[in-house]
Design a protein around this motif. Structure first.
Motif, PDB file in Angstrom:
ATOM      1  N   GLN A 111       1.471  -2.348  -1.789  1.00 12.70           N
ATOM      2  CA  GLN A 111       1.916  -3.706  -1.496  1.00 12.70           C
ATOM      3  C   GLN A 111       1.463  -4.688  -2.583  1.00 12.70           C
ATOM      4  OE1 GLN A 111       1.344  -5.066   2.582  1.00 12.70           O
ATOM      5  NE2 GLN A 111       1.475  -2.966   3.321  1.00 12.70           N
ATOM      6  N   ALA A 112       0.227  -4.519  -3.074  1.00 10.49           N
ATOM      7  CA  ALA A 112      -0.259  -5.395  -4.147  1.00 10.49           C
ATOM      8  C   ALA A 112       0.560  -5.199  -5.417  1.00 10.49           C
ATOM      9  CB  ALA A 112      -1.739  -5.126  -4.418  1.00 10.49           C
ATOM     10  N   GLN A 113       0.895  -3.944  -5.715  1.00 10.09           N
ATOM     11  CA  GLN A 113       1.732  -3.679  -6.887  1.00 10.09           C
ATOM     12  C   GLN A 113       3.127  -4.257  -6.696  1.00 10.09           C
ATOM     13  OE1 GLN A 113       3.339   0.237  -7.474  1.00 10.09           O
ATOM     14  NE2 GLN A 113       2.904   0.211  -9.667  1.00 10.09           N
ATOM     15  N   GLY A 114       3.691  -4.098  -5.497  1.00  5.63           N
ATOM     16  CA  GLY A 114       5.023  -4.611  -5.226  1.00  5.63           C
ATOM     17  C   GLY A 114       5.112  -6.116  -5.365  1.00  5.63           C
ATOM     18  N   GLY A 136       5.879   0.912   1.099  1.00 11.34           N
ATOM     19  CA  GLY A 136       4.907  -0.157   0.933  1.00 11.34           C
ATOM     20  C   GLY A 136       5.322  -1.150  -0.132  1.00 11.34           C
ATOM     21  N   SER A 137       5.829  -0.643  -1.259  1.00 11.20           N
ATOM     22  CA  SER A 137       6.284  -1.519  -2.330  1.00 11.20           C
ATOM     23  C   SER A 137       7.479  -2.362  -1.883  1.00 11.20           C
ATOM     24  CB  SER A 137       6.649  -0.690  -3.565  1.00 11.20           C
ATOM     25  OG  SER A 137       7.083  -1.513  -4.623  1.00 11.20           O
ATOM     26  N   ALA A 138       8.446  -1.730  -1.189  1.00 10.59           N
ATOM     27  CA  ALA A 138       9.616  -2.463  -0.694  1.00 10.59           C
ATOM     28  C   ALA A 138       9.203  -3.500   0.349  1.00 10.59           C
ATOM     29  CB  ALA A 138      10.629  -1.490  -0.098  1.00 10.59           C
ATOM     30  N   GLY A 184       3.248  -7.759  -7.464  1.00  9.94           N
ATOM     31  CA  GLY A 184       2.884  -8.104  -8.837  1.00  9.94           C
ATOM     32  C   GLY A 184       1.466  -8.600  -9.015  1.00  9.94           C
ATOM     33  N   ASP A 185       0.577  -8.307  -8.075  1.00 10.39           N
ATOM     34  CA  ASP A 185      -0.816  -8.795  -8.134  1.00 10.39           C
ATOM     35  C   ASP A 185      -1.714  -7.739  -8.783  1.00 10.39           C
ATOM     36  OD1 ASP A 185      -3.257 -10.002  -7.757  1.00 10.39           O
ATOM     37  OD2 ASP A 185      -2.937 -10.452  -5.625  1.00 10.39           O
ATOM     38  N   ARG A 186      -1.754  -7.702 -10.115  1.00 10.51           N
ATOM     39  CA  ARG A 186      -2.518  -6.686 -10.845  1.00 10.51           C
ATOM     40  C   ARG A 186      -4.013  -6.804 -10.583  1.00 10.51           C
ATOM     41  NH1 ARG A 186      -2.384  -3.492 -15.539  1.00 10.51           N
ATOM     42  NH2 ARG A 186      -4.381  -3.429 -16.635  1.00 10.51           N
ATOM     43  N   ALA A 187      -4.500  -8.045 -10.498  1.00  8.36           N
ATOM     44  CA  ALA A 187      -5.940  -8.236 -10.280  1.00  8.36           C
ATOM     45  C   ALA A 187      -6.371  -7.647  -8.941  1.00  8.36           C
ATOM     46  CB  ALA A 187      -6.285  -9.729 -10.342  1.00  8.36           C
ATOM     47  N   GLU A 188      -5.533  -7.818  -7.914  1.00  4.12           N
ATOM     48  CA  GLU A 188      -5.866  -7.272  -6.603  1.00  4.12           C
ATOM     49  C   GLU A 188      -5.790  -5.745  -6.616  1.00  4.12           C
ATOM     50  OE1 GLU A 188      -6.784  -6.964  -2.474  1.00  4.12           O
ATOM     51  OE2 GLU A 188      -7.277  -8.321  -4.123  1.00  4.12           O
ATOM     52  N   VAL A 189      -4.876  -5.185  -7.395  1.00  3.41           N
ATOM     53  CA  VAL A 189      -4.787  -3.730  -7.518  1.00  3.41           C
ATOM     54  C   VAL A 189      -6.122  -3.162  -7.999  1.00  3.41           C
ATOM     55  CG1 VAL A 189      -3.749  -1.851  -8.855  1.00  3.41           C
ATOM     56  CG2 VAL A 189      -2.291  -3.607  -7.845  1.00  3.41           C
ATOM     57  N   GLU A 190      -6.705  -3.765  -9.023  1.00  2.00           N
ATOM     58  CA  GLU A 190      -7.981  -3.278  -9.554  1.00  2.00           C
ATOM     59  C   GLU A 190      -9.137  -3.598  -8.613  1.00  2.00           C
ATOM     60  OE1 GLU A 190      -8.451  -4.709 -13.547  1.00  2.00           O
ATOM     61  OE2 GLU A 190      -6.880  -3.392 -14.325  1.00  2.00           O
ATOM     62  N   ALA A 191      -9.073  -4.760  -7.960  1.00  7.41           N
ATOM     63  CA  ALA A 191     -10.134  -5.108  -7.013  1.00  7.41           C
ATOM     64  C   ALA A 191     -10.160  -4.136  -5.831  1.00  7.41           C
ATOM     65  CB  ALA A 191      -9.936  -6.545  -6.523  1.00  7.41           C
ATOM     66  N   LEU A 192      -8.985  -3.705  -5.382  1.00  5.54           N
ATOM     67  CA  LEU A 192      -8.919  -2.730  -4.290  1.00  5.54           C
ATOM     68  C   LEU A 192      -9.630  -1.431  -4.665  1.00  5.54           C
ATOM     69  CD1 LEU A 192      -5.238  -3.237  -3.089  1.00  5.54           C
ATOM     70  CD2 LEU A 192      -7.251  -3.375  -1.624  1.00  5.54           C
ATOM     71  N   LEU A 193      -9.430  -0.980  -5.901  1.00  5.58           N
ATOM     72  CA  LEU A 193     -10.099   0.240  -6.358  1.00  5.58           C
ATOM     73  C   LEU A 193     -11.611   0.081  -6.306  1.00  5.58           C
ATOM     74  CD1 LEU A 193     -10.125   3.046  -7.739  1.00  5.58           C
ATOM     75  CD2 LEU A 193     -10.068   1.828  -9.925  1.00  5.58           C
ATOM     76  N   LEU A 194     -12.119  -1.037  -6.816  1.00  7.59           N
ATOM     77  CA  LEU A 194     -13.565  -1.251  -6.850  1.00  7.59           C
ATOM     78  C   LEU A 194     -14.147  -1.332  -5.440  1.00  7.59           C
ATOM     79  CD1 LEU A 194     -13.864  -3.849  -9.754  1.00  7.59           C
ATOM     80  CD2 LEU A 194     -14.123  -1.364  -9.857  1.00  7.59           C
ATOM     81  N   MET A 235      -4.272   5.990  -6.733  1.00  8.07           N
ATOM     82  CA  MET A 235      -3.240   6.590  -7.592  1.00  8.07           C
ATOM     83  C   MET A 235      -1.907   6.706  -6.856  1.00  8.07           C
ATOM     84  SD  MET A 235      -5.198   9.728  -9.490  1.00  8.07           S
ATOM     85  CE  MET A 235      -6.616   9.490 -10.553  1.00  8.07           C
ATOM     86  N   LEU A 236      -1.943   7.164  -5.614  1.00 11.41           N
ATOM     87  CA  LEU A 236      -0.704   7.322  -4.855  1.00 11.41           C
ATOM     88  C   LEU A 236      -0.056   5.972  -4.588  1.00 11.41           C
ATOM     89  CD1 LEU A 236      -1.830  10.094  -2.350  1.00 11.41           C
ATOM     90  CD2 LEU A 236      -0.256  10.359  -4.259  1.00 11.41           C
ATOM     91  N   GLY A 237      -0.863   4.954  -4.347  1.00  8.95           N
ATOM     92  CA  GLY A 237      -0.328   3.617  -4.139  1.00  8.95           C
ATOM     93  C   GLY A 237       0.395   3.086  -5.359  1.00  8.95           C
ATOM     94  N   LEU A 238      -0.032   3.510  -6.543  1.00  8.45           N
ATOM     95  CA  LEU A 238       0.614   3.109  -7.791  1.00  8.45           C
ATOM     96  C   LEU A 238       1.773   4.022  -8.165  1.00  8.45           C
ATOM     97  CD1 LEU A 238      -2.510   2.250  -9.988  1.00  8.45           C
ATOM     98  CD2 LEU A 238      -0.963   0.651  -8.862  1.00  8.45           C
ATOM     99  N   GLY A 239       1.981   5.086  -7.348  1.00 10.53           N
ATOM    100  CA  GLY A 239       3.033   6.045  -7.668  1.00 10.53           C
ATOM    101  C   GLY A 239       2.648   6.986  -8.795  1.00 10.53           C
ATOM    102  N   ARG A 240       1.350   7.125  -9.064  1.00 13.07           N
ATOM    103  CA  ARG A 240       0.871   7.989 -10.153  1.00 13.07           C
ATOM    104  C   ARG A 240       0.643   9.399  -9.625  1.00 13.07           C
ATOM    105  NH1 ARG A 240       0.416   5.760 -15.463  1.00 13.07           N
ATOM    106  NH2 ARG A 240       0.434   3.488 -15.254  1.00 13.07           N
ATOM    107  N   THR A 241       1.732  10.050  -9.237  1.00 11.51           N
ATOM    108  CA  THR A 241       1.608  11.361  -8.605  1.00 11.51           C
ATOM    109  C   THR A 241       1.203  12.458  -9.591  1.00 11.51           C
ATOM    110  OG1 THR A 241       3.995  11.636  -8.879  1.00 11.51           O
ATOM    111  CG2 THR A 241       3.222  10.810  -6.763  1.00 11.51           C
TER     112      THR A 241
END
Length: 429
Positions: A57-60, A282-284, A62-72, A134-140
């Protein structure tokens, strides 16, 4: 699918390495110990499932900062929880073995296996977080690479510790724990390649205010709380099934464990489509694109149905020889082959529940997942108790029906989910 197919190889290798020693008690011990470890570790499966939906959802959006914050956030939570589990591993192990219906020899083997597995708890939970991200980013492909590294390490270490050093069930657990540590190091390296910076650099460039933002943390914990309750409910379901086998003796417990490798393989294969649904749906959902949302569900559903039917047929045709490979004990082989048709039916019957899990996880509908999981577990236990006079046949009928119960519970929430695409998320979901 390749990445998911590689995941159950951990359990399959554990089963084959100890099963081919011809020791039914050791195999039953690994079965019981693996059930308890799964119950403990996957209690924190929200680190994988919640991360996928939130990251997509964060990627969809366009919130790149939140994508990285979620990982941390997820890495910090996973490592902290892993060390907590390791610290209380002894009372956890003793309490679980006291509750379940194993014999003293089986309990001894199970305790050794669990002792080895608990060492890897911090790494295992951190890998959950990395995989979900990774799966959330589609990096299968990267997720596939991570699983391959862990499984290859697990195969080599299991064979060395059990066949080479004679560590028995403890060696199986220790080998898997070491493989999880190797996977963590590999996962952090892959994260650095994806993000263009290592984890320390990501920490340095992520604002503290974002990491500790109350609204974002509240959503994270609300989603994870409901998914955790749902996961615990389903783990109780599977633990109840394992205990049913233990109640019927070491041979039945060992045979059911062999058959659960088929179920696990099918689950992970079909979860590949569920994970695809998580990311795409999730992205949609994050974009509010209903057409794309429905297309993702339709396509993943069609592939899931075809794959479930193919797996069911393959298990019926090839299950006998595979059982012979996994264990050399004649009695265990005979029992497993007798109940193979039930295990073969699971991919077809269970397909809707796995796919709907993916849809609801991708849209972070924790309340629906929680309620469906709890309801399915309660009804399953009632059905299992009613079928106790039929021994292991009743246990397998109840287990197979549990997938239909879970899918039915989620289906009740599906119409409202469709209505909510493109609308603000209701509070508490």
């Amino acid at each position: 699918m390749l990445g998911q197919a590689s995941i159950p190889l951990v359990g399959i290798v554990d089963t084959a390495v100890i099963g081919r020693t011809g020791d039914a008690v050791a195999l039953a011990g690994v079965a019981l110990g693996a059930t308890i470890i799964t119950l403990v570790f996957w209690t924190f499966g929200f680190l994988r499932m919640g991360m996928t939906g939130l990251t997509a959802q964060a990627q969809g959006s366009g919130d790149r900062a939140e994508v990285e914050a979620l990982l941390l956030r997820a890495l910090a939570i996973g490592i902290a929880l892993g060390f907590f589990v390791l610290a209380i591993s002894w009372p956890l192990r003793e309490a679980a073995l006291a509750i379940l219906s194993g014999t003293p020899p089986v309990d001894a083997e199970a305790g050794g296996y669990m002792q080895g597995r608990f060492i890897g708890a911090p790494a295992a939970l951190a890998v959950y977080a990395i995989t979900g991200w990774m799966l959330g980013l589609g990096r299968t492909r990267q997720a596939l690479a991570l699983q391959i590294v862990m499984n290859m390490a697990n195969i080599g270490l299991d064979i060395w510790f059990v066949w080479g050093l004679g560590f028995g069930a403890y060696g199986v657990g220790l080998g898997t724990a070491c493989a999880e540590g190797i996977a963590l190091v590999t996962g952090l390296f892959i994260v650095g390649r994806i993000a263009g910076a290592n984890v320390l650099a990501i920490i340095a460039r992520t604002p503290r205010a974002l990491l500790t933002d109350r609204a974002r943390l509240a959503k994270l914990f609300a989603v994870n709380r409901d998914i955790m309750i749902r996961t615990i409910a389903l783990l109780i379901l599977f633990t109840w099934f394992a205990n049913a086998g233990a109640r019927l003796g070491a041979q039945t417990l060992a045979a059911n464990h062999v058959l659960l490798q088929f179920v696990s393989f099918a689950a992970f294969i079909l979860d590949a489509f569920a994970f695809t649904a998580e990311q795409r749906v999730g992205s949609a959902f994050g974009q509010g694109d209903k057409a794309r949302f429905m297309r993702a569900i339709r396509l993943t559903g069609e592939f899931s149905l075809a794959s479930g039917a193919a797996l069911a047929l393959a298990f019926l045709l090839l299950g006998g020889p595979l059982i012979g490979f996994l264990t050399t004990d004649a009695a265990v082989r005979e029992t497993a082959r007798a109940y193979l048709p039930y295990a073969a039916l699971v991919p077809l019957v269970g397909m809707p529940s796995w796919l709907l899990d993916g849809v609801f996880i991708g849209t972070t509908r924790g309340v629906a997942l929680r309620n469906a999981g709890v309801l399915a577990t309660v009804l399953y236990i009632a059905l299992d108790l009613a079928l106790r006079p039929f021994d292991n046949t009743g246990a397998w009928i109840a287990m197979t029906a549990s997938y239909l119960l879970r899918a039915g519970g989620l289906a009740l929430y599906f119409p409202q989910l469709i209505k909510d695409v493109g609308e603000p998320a209701p509070s508490g979901v």
